[in-house]
Scaffold this active site. Structure first.
Site, PDB file in Angstrom:
ATOM      1  N   LYS A  78       0.848  -1.205   0.000  1.00  0.00           N
ATOM      2  CA  LYS A  78       0.000   0.000   0.000  1.00  0.00           C
ATOM      3  C   LYS A  78       0.877   1.246   0.000  1.00  0.00           C
ATOM      4  O   LYS A  78       1.919   1.276   0.680  1.00  0.00           O
ATOM      5  CB  LYS A  78      -0.905  -0.036   1.241  1.00  0.00           C
ATOM      6  CG  LYS A  78      -1.954   1.062   1.301  1.00  0.00           C
ATOM      7  CD  LYS A  78      -2.865   0.921   2.528  1.00  0.00           C
ATOM      8  CE  LYS A  78      -3.938   2.000   2.558  1.00  0.00           C
ATOM      9  NZ  LYS A  78      -4.858   1.871   3.731  1.00  0.00           N
ATOM     10  N   SER A 158      -9.921   2.245   2.709  1.00  0.00           N
ATOM     11  CA  SER A 158      -8.971   2.954   1.886  1.00  0.00           C
ATOM     12  C   SER A 158      -7.989   2.024   1.145  1.00  0.00           C
ATOM     13  O   SER A 158      -7.370   2.468   0.179  1.00  0.00           O
ATOM     14  CB  SER A 158      -8.172   3.932   2.748  1.00  0.00           C
ATOM     15  OG  SER A 158      -7.382   3.245   3.696  1.00  0.00           O
ATOM     16  N   SER A 182     -10.337  -0.035   7.025  1.00  0.00           N
ATOM     17  CA  SER A 182      -9.733   0.015   5.684  1.00  0.00           C
ATOM     18  C   SER A 182      -9.025  -1.238   5.213  1.00  0.00           C
ATOM     19  O   SER A 182      -8.597  -1.288   4.069  1.00  0.00           O
ATOM     20  CB  SER A 182      -8.748   1.177   5.602  1.00  0.00           C
ATOM     21  OG  SER A 182      -9.455   2.357   5.383  1.00  0.00           O
TER      22      SER A 182
HETATM   23  N1  GLN Z   1     -13.409   4.707   5.937  1.00  0.00           N
HETATM   24  C1  GLN Z   1     -12.834   5.175   7.165  1.00  0.00           C
HETATM   25  C2  GLN Z   1     -12.418   6.615   7.024  1.00  0.00           C
HETATM   26  O1  GLN Z   1     -12.624   7.171   6.025  1.00  0.00           O
HETATM   27  C3  GLN Z   1     -11.703   4.300   7.587  1.00  0.00           C
HETATM   28  C4  GLN Z   1     -10.452   4.567   6.886  1.00  0.00           C
HETATM   29  C5  GLN Z   1      -9.335   3.702   7.344  1.00  0.00           C
HETATM   30  O2  GLN Z   1      -9.535   2.702   8.031  1.00  0.00           O
HETATM   31  N2  GLN Z   1      -8.141   4.109   7.002  1.00  0.00           N
HETATM   32  O3  GLN Z   1     -11.905   7.198   7.915  1.00  0.00           O
END
Ligand code: GLN
Length: 495
Positions: A78, A158, A182
């Site tokens: 990532k 994400s 995410s």
């Molecule tokens: N979707 C969540 C956010 O936008 C979680 C993102 C994540 O876990 N990095 O904050």
């Protein structure tokens, strides 16, 4: 042998050790798959030369008989992980051109074990999002489609690039990070396994910070066994991260016995959400039956503060983000805005941040700054912290009462179409995290396992939440669920 990119980690490891394949062959198969999968926009910085070099070194190591489990296995990383000498942008314009001088501890652990990096993977900007639509590189695309439709679907976020790449067999596995879901939500949207370990298991050093008290790295893999193998290598105590724990890392794979007889599985009544699609409810019911048939005992439990989790998360995460992102000022990292004659340092900061950050990141920085401001600190930030403590206590109480793991849906829906939620009220997008954020707020391990498909053939997953530091036990329960569910569906290749 063809289709080597379709192997999982355990299978490839065993073939490497048996001398049936080489790491160079595995790596070439993945590089070929990546080249023909541009339509998925999963890989955003490719490192083919480095990959071949690492693969050659791994082959020598395997020949000499010194081969850790992850040796020679090609992975996607990532873009949130800093990788030495390789662009690491957190999918943000503000880090355009940033090439770290150092390696994150997690990627270093993987490389020390002989793993191969194929390149960096797409994601939401600074890991803020649930659909990969906030990325400066553009959307990553889900390899799955609804029935015969050609509507482009999100791979989730994400870690959307990681999810798309693993599901489309562009790599054997990938790293992800999880602040509010995410790893688990994108894994669920593409039918792969994703585990977020207990907060502190993986070092955060060298992982671009979003919300430091919630962020954790974890593996995204083709099955539970692979998750066990890769997680063990990723975890370590790291003096460079004061929140990393000094506990022995067990051999997680050895704990996969498939025996869950007598385990107490909690079913939290608060996770029956109003308006939840019938298919998700049915999937959850099937999962309960599978665990019961495997000899576990189902126990109805209550986690009374669940309904406050999303609001608390969307105060705490932006608060920490606004502080973490203050360092991007056009001086130390990445891209500085072009300045006009007479602009001073304030204009430089303002223009750089206005141009470099996308809309969602700007929204979070503004919310975070607001909830931390002198007049509102107690009303929002401090209150959210108190709520967080109550959410954590809910879990502590059920574990103290003898519950071994908790079964819930992983997401409130299957993968949705790109654009379907991004134009809506942001809260609608935030609702994606409804089943996952509690786990981050409480610092617990959680895993998403694909167990079925919806009426349009899209994958659906269940989530298991475990006791702190007991990832081995959690992985074994997930393994039992995986064995019962027998999920083998793959996306049809259209790219
Ligand atoms: N979707 C969540 C956010 O936008 C979680 C993102 C994540 O876990 N990095 O904050």
């Amino acid at each position: 042998m063809s289709d080597l990119n379709k192997l999982g980690l355990a299978e490839a490891r065993d073939k490497l050790r048996a001398g049936d394949v080489t790491s160079v062959e595995l790596t070439q198969a993945c590089l070929g798959a990546i080249e023909s999968a541009g339509a998925l926009n999963a890989f955003v910085h490719n490192t083919p030369e480095l990959a071949i070099e690492q693969a050659k070194a791994a082959d020598l190591r395997i020949q000499s008989g010194d081969a850790p489990d992850m040796c020679g296995l090609p992975l996607g990383i990532k873009d949130l992980f800093c990788t030495k000498g390789v662009p690491s942008q957190a999918a943000s314009g503000i880090l355009n051109g940033f090439v770290p001088e150092y390696e994150s501890t997690v990627t270093q652990n993987l490389f020390d074990a002989g793993s191969v990096m194929l390149g960096k993977l797409n994601m939401d900007e600074f890991a803020m999002g649930s659909s990969n639509e906030t990325s400066v590189y553009g959307n990553a695309i889900n390899p799955w489609r609804r029935g015969n439709e050609d509507t482009a679907l999100t791979p989730g976020g994400s870690s959307g690039g990681s999810a798309a790449a693993v599901s489309a067999d562009l790599c054997l596995a990938a790293t992800g990070t999880d602040t509010g879901g995410s790893i688990r939500q994108p894994a669920a949207f593409v039918g792969i396994t994703g585990i977020k370990p207990t907060y502190g298991r993986c070092s955060r050093w060298g992982v671009v910070a979003f919300a430091s008290s919630l962020d954790q790295a974890g593996p995204m893999t083709k099955n539970v066994r692979d998750a066990a193998i890769m997680l063990e290598t990723m975890c370590s105590h790291d003096p460079k991260d004061s929140t990393s724990v000094d506990l022995p890392v067990p051999n997680f794979e050895a704990m996969l016995t498939d025996d869950i007889r007598g385990k107490k599985i909690g079913i939290p009544k608060e996770y029956h959400m109003d308006g939840m699609p019938a298919e998700i409810d049915a999937l959850w019911a099937e999962g309960r039956e599978m665990l019961k048939a495997a000899g576990a005992e189902l126990v109805d439990i209550s986690l009374p503060h669940t309904k406050y989790a999303l609001p608390a998360y969307y105060v705490i995460a932006p608060a920490e983000a606004s502080s973490n992102l203050a360092r991007y000022d056009g001086v130390r990292y990445g891209q500085r805005a072009t300045l006009a004659q007479g602009d001073g340092i304030t204009e430089m900061y303002e223009k750089t941040r206005a141009q470099g950050f996308g809309h969602e990141v700007q929204r979070r920085v503004m919310i975070g700054t607001y909830v931390l401001s002198a007049g509102f600190y107690d009303a929002y930030y401090n209150r959210a912290r108190k709520v967080r403590a109550l959410i954590k206590k809910d879990f502590e109480d059920v574990f103290a009462a003898g519950i071994d793991a908790i079964l819930t849906p992983a997401t409130p829906s299957a993968a949705f179409g790109l654009g379907e939620m991004s134009d809506a009220d942001p809260v609608k997008m935030y609702l994606n995290d409804v089943f996952t954020v509690t786990v981050n707020l409480a610092g617990l391990p959680g895993i998403a396992v694909p167990t079925g498909v919806d009426s349009q053939g899209l994958p659906l997953s269940l989530q298991l939440i475990g006791r702190p530091w007991e990832e081995g036990d959690l992985l074994n329960t997930a393994y039992a669920l995986e064995q019962s569910a027998g999920f083998v569906a793959k996306p049809g290749k259209w790219w």
